[in-house]
Design a protein around this motif. Structure first.
Motif: not given
Length: 324
Positions: A51-56, A67-70, A104-109
């Motif tokens: 979501s929007a908070a993935g980078s956090a 992968i960050q972008k996708a 996924s909770k650690q990596l944000g994707v």
């Protein structure tokens, strides 16, 4: 596992690889989806994590930029291998999807699982169709080096992030009418195995051992899915199906309400299951290792295993290419 083990999906001899779906196919209590089916959008429970908070997320920045972008890691699997990965309706569930949800909770994707035929999963990595393979696949030197069952080079190979251990499980009819206690007891008998797994190679190796030891010949049939191999055993066309120990135990507990099979485990040949990553994608490999260590430390890894009574396969720390 030793050279006499599997799926290997599998053991060390798997070309590799531990089916609720397969077991249920035999038991008739759950819908089985064939290995060859391609299931789009079958995600882990963590779908939408980025979501929007993935980078956090703690380790989001460790991932490759694409992968960050996708916001997605595409996962190849063979969802016919309960309790490790199988289908409930259109959803892929099991040990591997739950570990992926914790990662996924650690990596944000999101980890997006797609089901396919086991012995073709690794070929999807260099083409980019999938980013990783997470399918109870045994980490072997042959797979690391891209070698087939004859030792011929078929590709550049893969790196594994090891996350689980399993040994060979021998699945026999309830009551064990043939008195099978080990692989050596299979000489002079017929096996059923899943094609492309380390257990297919294990059957070949054991057949050679029987011959070398001067014992009656072992024969075997290979099938596209483990469900077919189970059916053959249940019908009496084979005395046993080789499998990964947690899978064999799960099948024995669930098929026919626990009345169809028994499972014999050979704990001395335990080997690693690994998440396969293309050798060129070292950044993703290292991010996955760091995320796995994080969930081992925070306890969510243990929770995922315990949910499926698979805690005996837990490892204390992630490894890269720990197989042999």
């Amino acid at each position: 596992m030793t050279a006499s083990t599997t799926r290997s999906r599998t053991a060390k001899t798997r070309t590799t690889r531990l089916a609720a779906v397969a077991a249920v196919a035999v038991a008739g209590s759950m819908l089985l989806t064939a290995c060859g089916d391609q299931t789009e959008g079958a995600n882990t429970p963590a779908e939408g994590t980025k979501s929007a908070a993935g980078s956090a997320a703690p380790l989001f920045s460790k991932l490759p930029a694409d992968i960050q972008k996708a916001g997605v890691i595409k996962v190849g699997t063979d969802a016919t291998y309960a309790p490790m990965e199988f289908k409930q309706g259109e959803k892929i569930v099991g040990v591997d999807p739950d570990i992926a949800a914790a990662l996924s909770k650690q990596l944000g994707v999101t980890f997006q699982f797609e089901s396919g035929t086991f012995n073709t999963l690794l070929t999807s990595l260099p083409t980019g169709r999938t980013d990783i393979v997470m399918s109870s696949m045994t980490d072997t030197k042959a797979r690391q080096e891209g070698l087939d069952e004859k030792g011929q080079k078929t590709g550049s190979g893969v790196d594994f992030v090891d996350y689980f251990t399993a040994s060979t499980g021998i699945l026999v009819k309830k009551g064990n009418p043939e008195g099978i206690k080990s692989l050596d007891d299979l000489c002079g008998k017929k096996l059923a195995v899943q094609r492309g797994t380390t257990y297919e190679q294990a059957a070949k190796d054991q057949a050679e051992k029987c011959k070398k030891d001067g014992k009656p010949a072992l024969t075997f049939e290979s099938f596209d899915s483990d469900a077919e191999a189970q059916t053959r055993v249940k019908a009496g066309g084979a005395v046993a199906d080789l499998n990964d120990s947690p899978v064999a135990a799960y099948i024995a507990q669930t098929a026919g309400g626990g009345n169809d099979f028994e499972a014999i485990a050979n704990k001395s040949d335990a080997g690693f299951f690994g998440i396969a990553v293309d050798k060129k994608n070292t950044q993703l490999r290292d991010a996955l290792k760091e995320a796995l260590d994080a969930i081992i430390k925070d306890g969510t890894y243990k929770t995922a295993l315990d949910k499926w009574n698979a805690g005996s396969g837990a490892i204390p720390a992630a490894k890269i290419n720990g197989g042999s």
